[in-house]
Scaffold this active site. Structure first.
Site, PDB file in Angstrom:
ATOM      1  N   HIS A  21       7.758  33.733 -42.147  1.00 34.86           N
ATOM      2  CA  HIS A  21       7.558  32.396 -42.645  1.00 34.86           C
ATOM      3  C   HIS A  21       7.339  32.430 -44.103  1.00 34.86           C
ATOM      4  O   HIS A  21       7.676  31.655 -44.904  1.00 34.86           O
ATOM      5  CB  HIS A  21       6.304  31.994 -42.003  1.00 34.86           C
ATOM      6  CG  HIS A  21       5.829  30.698 -42.444  1.00 34.86           C
ATOM      7  ND1 HIS A  21       6.203  29.503 -42.347  1.00 34.86           N
ATOM      8  CD2 HIS A  21       4.546  30.619 -43.564  1.00 34.86           C
ATOM      9  CE1 HIS A  21       5.461  28.473 -43.080  1.00 34.86           C
ATOM     10  NE2 HIS A  21       4.592  29.123 -43.706  1.00 34.86           N
TER      11      HIS A  21
ATOM     12  N   TYR B 158       4.989  38.523 -33.565  1.00 33.00           N
ATOM     13  CA  TYR B 158       5.193  37.693 -32.546  1.00 33.00           C
ATOM     14  C   TYR B 158       6.547  37.559 -32.126  1.00 33.00           C
ATOM     15  O   TYR B 158       6.984  36.490 -31.210  1.00 33.00           O
ATOM     16  CB  TYR B 158       4.540  36.458 -33.107  1.00 33.00           C
ATOM     17  CG  TYR B 158       5.001  35.776 -34.247  1.00 33.00           C
ATOM     18  CD1 TYR B 158       6.389  35.168 -34.532  1.00 33.00           C
ATOM     19  CD2 TYR B 158       4.289  36.059 -35.531  1.00 33.00           C
ATOM     20  CE1 TYR B 158       6.870  34.795 -35.693  1.00 33.00           C
ATOM     21  CE2 TYR B 158       4.732  35.708 -36.853  1.00 33.00           C
ATOM     22  CZ  TYR B 158       5.823  35.061 -36.775  1.00 33.00           C
ATOM     23  OH  TYR B 158       6.627  34.694 -38.090  1.00 33.00           O
TER      24      TYR B 158
ATOM     25  N   ARG C 210      15.298  30.364 -38.760  1.00 31.63           N
ATOM     26  CA  ARG C 210      14.502  31.354 -39.897  1.00 31.63           C
ATOM     27  C   ARG C 210      14.817  32.810 -39.723  1.00 31.63           C
ATOM     28  O   ARG C 210      13.979  33.422 -38.770  1.00 31.63           O
ATOM     29  CB  ARG C 210      12.963  30.867 -39.783  1.00 31.63           C
ATOM     30  CG  ARG C 210      12.434  31.172 -41.156  1.00 31.63           C
ATOM     31  CD  ARG C 210      10.690  31.041 -40.919  1.00 31.63           C
ATOM     32  NE  ARG C 210      10.302  32.311 -40.183  1.00 31.63           N
ATOM     33  CZ  ARG C 210       9.220  32.313 -39.610  1.00 31.63           C
ATOM     34  NH1 ARG C 210       8.545  31.075 -39.168  1.00 31.63           N
ATOM     35  NH2 ARG C 210       8.765  33.358 -38.854  1.00 31.63           N
TER      36      ARG C 210
HETATM   37  C1  LIG Z   1      -1.180  19.793 -42.338  1.00 25.47           C
HETATM   38  C2  LIG Z   1      -0.824  21.301 -42.202  1.00 25.47           C
HETATM   39  N1  LIG Z   1      -1.317  22.089 -41.307  1.00 25.47           N
HETATM   40  C3  LIG Z   1      -1.117  23.498 -41.308  1.00 25.47           C
HETATM   41  C4  LIG Z   1      -0.450  24.088 -42.279  1.00 25.47           C
HETATM   42  C5  LIG Z   1      -0.237  25.656 -42.529  1.00 25.47           C
HETATM   43  N2  LIG Z   1       1.360  25.783 -42.121  1.00 25.47           N
HETATM   44  C6  LIG Z   1       2.170  26.072 -43.362  1.00 25.47           C
HETATM   45  S1  LIG Z   1       3.734  26.056 -42.889  1.00 25.47           S
HETATM   46  C7  LIG Z   1       3.428  25.842 -41.289  1.00 25.47           C
HETATM   47  C8  LIG Z   1       4.360  25.913 -40.345  1.00 25.47           C
HETATM   48  C9  LIG Z   1       5.500  24.769 -40.638  1.00 25.47           C
HETATM   49  O1  LIG Z   1       6.630  25.034 -39.859  1.00 25.47           O
HETATM   50  P1  LIG Z   1       7.825  24.171 -39.892  1.00 25.47           P
HETATM   51  O2  LIG Z   1       7.285  22.806 -40.028  1.00 25.47           O
HETATM   52  O3  LIG Z   1       8.754  24.183 -38.773  1.00 25.47           O
HETATM   53  O4  LIG Z   1       8.526  24.413 -41.344  1.00 25.47           O
HETATM   54  P2  LIG Z   1       9.187  25.908 -41.633  1.00 25.47           P
HETATM   55  O5  LIG Z   1       8.148  26.802 -42.124  1.00 25.47           O
HETATM   56  O6  LIG Z   1       9.662  26.677 -40.289  1.00 25.47           O
HETATM   57  O7  LIG Z   1      10.220  25.563 -42.691  1.00 25.47           O
HETATM   58  C10 LIG Z   1       1.906  25.895 -41.104  1.00 25.47           C
HETATM   59  C11 LIG Z   1       1.470  25.667 -39.875  1.00 25.47           C
HETATM   60  C12 LIG Z   1      -0.116  23.263 -43.329  1.00 25.47           C
HETATM   61  N3  LIG Z   1       0.717  23.536 -44.454  1.00 25.47           N
HETATM   62  N4  LIG Z   1      -0.467  21.882 -43.200  1.00 25.47           N
END
Ligand SMILES: Cc1ncc(C[n+]2csc(CCOP(=O)(O)OP(=O)(O)O)c2C)c(N)n1
Ligand SMILES: Cc1ncc(C[n+]2csc(CCOP(=O)(O)OP(=O)(O)O)c2C)c(N)n1
Ligand SMILES: [Mg+2]
Ligand SMILES: [Mg+2]
Lengths: 375, 324, 375, 324
Positions: free
Chosen positions: A272, A281, A268
């Site tokens: 985010h 961070y 990435r």
């Molecule tokens: C159940 C849940 N918990 C927390 C969140 C908040 N949240 C949104 S995206 C994210 C991180 C996701 O990371 P990843 O699965 O690696 O996907 P990326 O964003 O890197 O594509 C979090 C913690 C959420 N959307 N759903």
């Protein structure tokens, strides 16, 4: 994941790769069969994602768009959908724009969703980047991560029970592999031998949380062991490798041999989402170190090697998409929000009495101005 | 007409639907060869095969998640959650996914999943085999919630649920699974959702309940009749959307009401029924509506008999409304 | 799992074993150091579980007890707690009676819990077999399966954060490995290197559901791969092997080297619980085939070989426990249920106003007879 | 006295507690180095170290499950759920475990976990960054539920929550995280749980709300005052146990009331408040209590501004009670 480890990835021998950082075929690698036309279309799609991501984040920064999520550097992973047929199904997460465009979502539809306007195919119900397109068999994106995983498996079980040779594919980030939904979905798929392909985009980060805080496993692909299915690790910035691995997994599923877990190792490069500030961070040297592995550039190199790329051609694509975006952006901003009456539609198939009452009540009230509308 | 208990009526409805609609799939823990721990799916595995009556791994989130994926794809899944106390691992799939799928996709993806699950106390099940969590789902827009009180309604409302396109939580009062018996036609029929049933007419106090508590208010009404008090007994049957007309009419007429349920009182469904009634019948009410509900404690084991509402307490509440 | 596969288990080379079906040490196997006294205590505990299980199921069948769960054939797995110190913590599931007795639960306490009477240490709040004993660091059992797994990990994280060398151990059935809680718990443990030992009792069945419908993985132990921790498969009917493997895992955790997953391969010889009827879904030849592998008999054989067993000694133990059970059973039946006032205790530390009101109301009502009381 | 917003007040309370109680552990997604997506734990990772401010894997069930295990062991965990919309994967741990631990163990295992989570709409978050699920937890015996409306209460009630032994769901109204500012003492203080606050006195209509809706009813009261209507404004602050005395007294005095919350109306907390009030103030009530609540739809994105209760609607309800 530190900059040092980036180099290490390259040498890992369980990582499937076809082309190197310059787009040259790695010696001994077998190259998936892709026609020149399809190669162009792949390049076109990846470039388009990059352009639209860039434009959208800029207008977000200008306060014109509520929210946005880019996928800079991860565009090749989206094209795991390459081997799918139109009647196959996709359960995406929020970071696979390329998959939507590949399947046929138009820029117009895409922008209308972002603006949640009158013409948004999902009627302004969800935040930007939460598309849904039943005419493309691309299922409504949910914010809670991982919920789509057992759902995709259910669809695949339905396909199997119906005797079709359709396939379901689902995408999610590596952070999402920590959820209970990942486990139950993978396990159902393993047991039922559902024709489902799981694509983990391991982009190194879940918001601010690095992979070492997400799992102690050697790799995300290795989690497949616990479900009795193959787990494959692929260089997610190598479009040819991504397609090769996806080809195999989809073919396996279609032959009735069950599910596959694919880990696309990617990165990435930016924050985010528009709400994030990675400088808090993350060491800025880290995204820099990934620069040379840029998937679009690698495909460009490959095309050059095959004399399928010219500067002019890239500029044409760029101009075309930029114009199209400008055109539909203007429209999307003008369309205005959905009619207030629609607030109560689709909760149920028909309006029950209490929603009828609430609708009447709302319509009897003075209209509230949307404090976020800028036009 | 044959006599059936609720289990048999549910089983009968499922058999009819599985035969009529080849897209129906039953899935859940132990629903296959075993026929479910309460035997509600007994015989269906043999009749319809393991592809359509699926013993799943032990994971409620998987059961409901997979059911959603099936429904979105066009199948008609009928998941079973073994006890409604075990529905919570699937809570996110139900509340954030199932309930919102149609809405969030702008109507693109209806999600006709009918979740069957035994509900309520009275079987000495303690904390985790006795809960009545219906209010949590009633508070979740997008779901319908049904709790029948007898075999006839169980069959007819289950078939009705399976023939409409919204997600339904179909809760079966396990205490009376076998105890409630009655005549049930062999053939296919439906009982309309959203309609309460006036089980007994009366002109002094309206008693409202659903599921296993219907027989409790019936008993209370009979006791009241013995001492010259006339009660109207209403079985709500569908909780979302509930039949506001029938209860408003009855309470407006009688001016007094008692609302009964097993679930903890605070923020239970009774609070909504009472508030909705006050909003509509205030001018007719002679006394506050009395609630006779489960206490606000976890469901106990040894003192279950003290926890559950009973006819005497309902009678006490009836007197209270009259003496107010 | 079919009878045929039972035989196969014996030959699998990843299955840790110390003694054979006759209790003879397998050639080449190393034997864990256990004093004669401890060996006696192990035998004593396993026999006691068998006796109490048998007695309780009989009184359940007579309608005197609401519910019961036996663990016939699985008694050796309970003694995974052997290496634990008193200040270590245990998070059991509902089928490890032996662990409770080993840690010090008395027959009196055990029976009072089953009857949910006035003297039940948990005040009659839960169904039979849901014990809790904070004085033994044995945490309250929950019916929803798997919930204890992340909790045990949290305790282990707390131990680590507090700088102790304590260890947490948790038990669960193989069916429970399909839950989301298993996954999130295991994953938290892997990432945090929590001093936690996970014991899967793979008894072949989750109510009526066989292992092939629970997972497509090669073994339950192999699921450890996905969490970056060791996974060990042990013959769960071989008490010496169980202890050997537990010794290693507990020592590892205590040294700060993190968690271990242990799969005890065993068999549920009887029904799931007093509510179950396995004849509906299971071939009776299957439990029969497991007869020769009975863990108590194997330990008996081993003790015989070491001249540590006599018929008289076994009869003494039996008589002693039978007498003790009879005595406390009578008392447990007589004690009567908890006072009605206690219904409202422990919801919160103090009674809030609404519970005070409800308590007053309940006390003002006529007492209801318990329809289930038989004395 | 310094001025703080709610985020700063929460951060300040956490810092005080982490320093005062070495057994406190903060855990959650992105709470460490990043300091939380709303920055409520900002700086704490640096100050207290990664063993006490833990970035967890992405799994709410793990966060709450681990917190329970920590609490049972004797630690004082303070888990964060990033948005209360994402609390549902942990629903089973909260409802079946956390809430019942003390009770089911016969008082052996108190479980003092304080879950912090942002709640409510108003930030254009759509379905999944806007929900107000408080009623689900109020209906769960064993939990306390707190929603402050301003920085002073946020700090004082968070500290109070951390210094008692029951599990608390501490919900922070994210819409006013930064918008609500006020004087907050630097030092350690607590605001007692279970006590509502009369924010404004008035003698015609009682307005009741909590969290972000308190400023809405205040605005409505101000508008009402302009047209000569005197409203009493009550901030409930603690929802379980809620302050029945204060609201009963006010509503008995005024005979008219309006209950406001963002959550969907049906089976929302408003239904309980209204029913409890009718039960106690029936004789004093001049009109049905009006509810101004979220509609019974999933929380929308584009039409959020039409979805949320506002001062005009509250004013309409005030008039309605007066004209009844
Ligand atoms: C159940 C849940 N918990 C927390 C969140 C908040 N949240 C949104 S995206 C994210 C991180 C996701 O990371 P990843 O699965 O690696 O996907 P990326 O964003 O890197 O594509 C979090 C913690 C959420 N959307 N759903
Ligand atoms: C979350 C949840 N779902 C369903 C149940 C009902 N149930 C009780 S025990 C059981 C099977 C458990 O099997 P396993 O984990 O193998 O343990 P075993 O009974 O074999 O010891 C089921 C499905 C439950 N207790 N909890
Ligand atoms: Mg990621
Ligand atoms: Mg088992």
């Amino acid at each position: 994941m530190s900059a040092v480890e980036v180099a290490a990835v390259e040498e890992e021998d369980d990582l499937r790769r076809v082309i190197d950082d310059d787009g040259k075929v790695i010696s001994g690698a077998s190259v998936p069969k892709i026609s020149d036309e399809q190669l162009h279309k792949l390049f076109d799609t990846m470039l388009m994602v990059r352009i639209i991501d860039d434009r959208m984040m800029r207008i977000q920064r200008q306060g014109k768009l509520g929210f946005y999520m880019k996928s800079l550097g991860e565009e090749a992973t989206h094209l795991s959908v390459f081997p799918l047929r139109d009647d196959d199904w996709v359960y995406p997460s929020y970071r696979e724009q390329g998959a939507w465009f590949w399947r046929g979502l138009t820029i117009e539809q895409f922008l209308n969703q972002l603006f949640g306007n009158k013409h948004d195919p999902t009627k302004g119900r969800q935040m930007p980047v939460h598309h849904s397109a039943n005419w493309l068999n691309c299922v409504s994106i949910s914010s809670p991560v991982g919920t789509q995983i057992p759902q995709a498996v259910g669809t695949a079980m339905g396909m199997k029970a119906s005797g079709t040779d359709q396939v379901a594919m689902t995408f999610f980030g590596e952070g999402t592999s920590s959820t209970g939904e990942f486990h139950v979905g993978m396990n159902f798929a393993g047991v039922s031998k559902a024709p489902c392909v799981f694509v983990i985009r391991n982009n190194g980060w879940a918001i601010s949380t690095g992979t070492e805080k997400q799992t102690a496993a050697k790799s995300f692909a290795s989690k497949a062991v616990g479900y009795g299915m193959p787990g494959i690790r692929v260089d997610g910035n190598d479009i040819l490798a991504v397609i090769q691995v996806a080809n195999e997994a989809v073919a396996r599923a279609r032959r009735g041999e069950g599910p596959t877990l694919i880990e696309c190792v990617t990165y990435r490069v930016e924050g985010h989402s528009s709400s994030d500030d990675p400088s808090v961070y993350r060491n800025p040297a880290e995204p820099e170190a990934w620069g040379p592995r840029d998937p679009l550039n690698r495909l460009r190199g490959y095309l050059k090697g095959k004399r399928l790329w010219t500067e002019g051609m890239e500029k044409d694509i760029s101009d075309r998409y930029n114009d199209e975006i400008s055109k539909y952006l203007k429209l999307a901003e003008e369309h205005g929000e959905p009619d207030v009456e629609t607030l109560f539609d689709d909760v149920y198939q028909d309006l029950p009495w209490h929603l009828k009452e609430q609708k009447e009540y709302l319509l009897s009230q003075a209209r509230t101005k949307n404090p976020h509308l800028h036009n | 007409m044959p006599t059936m208990n609720i289990i048999q009526a549910v089983n009968n409805a499922l058999r009819i639907q599985m035969a009529a609609e080849p897209k129906s799939i039953i899935l859940g823990e132990d629903v296959g060869k075993f026929g479910g721990v309460f035997r509600a799916t007994s015989g269906l595995y043999d009749e319809f095969g393991e592809e359509r009556v699926i013993d799943t791994p032990l994971a409620e989130a998987g059961i409901i998640g997979a059911a959603i994926g099936m429904a979105v794809y066009g199948m008609r899944p009928i998941p079973e959650i073994q006890f409604s106390d075990f529905i919570f691992p699937a809570f996110d799939q139900i509340v954030n996914e199932l309930a919102k799928f149609r809405y969030r996709s702008g109507g693109q993806y209806p999600c006709p999943v009918v979740i069957r699950t035994p509900v309520g106390g009275g079987i000495r099940g303690g904390h985790y085999h006795s809960q009545s969590p219906e209010a949590l789902f009633i508070h979740t827009p997008g779901l319908k919630v049904v709790i029948p009180s007898n075999p006839y309604d169980a069959k007819g409302m289950l078939l009705a649920s399976l023939r409409q396109d919204d997600p339904v939580l179909f809760m079966e009062p396990k205490k009376i699974y076998r105890a409630s018996r009655g005549e049930v036609p062999e053939e296919d029929y439906t009982v309309e959702l959203g309609k309460a049933k006036v089980v007994r007419e009366g002109n002094q106090v309206t008693l409202i309940a659903y599921g296993a508590m219907v027989s409790v208010i019936e008993e209370a009404a009979a006791k009241a009749a013995e001492i010259g008090i006339s009660c109207e007994v209403i079985d709500l049957r569908t909780l979302m959307p509930f039949d506001i007309e029938t209860i408003t009419e009855s309470v407006s007429k009688n001016g007094r009401a008692v609302m009964v349920h097993e679930a903890p009182q605070t923020c239970g469904f009774g609070a909504e029924v009472c508030t909705s009634l006050y909003e509509r019948c205030m001018a007719h009410l002679e006394a506050p509506i009395q609630r006779v509900c489960g206490f606000d404690t976890p469901f106990p084991y040894s003192l279950e008999h003290e926890y559950l509402p009973n006819a005497d307490r309902v009678l006490g509440a009836i007197r209270k409304t009259l003496e107010w």
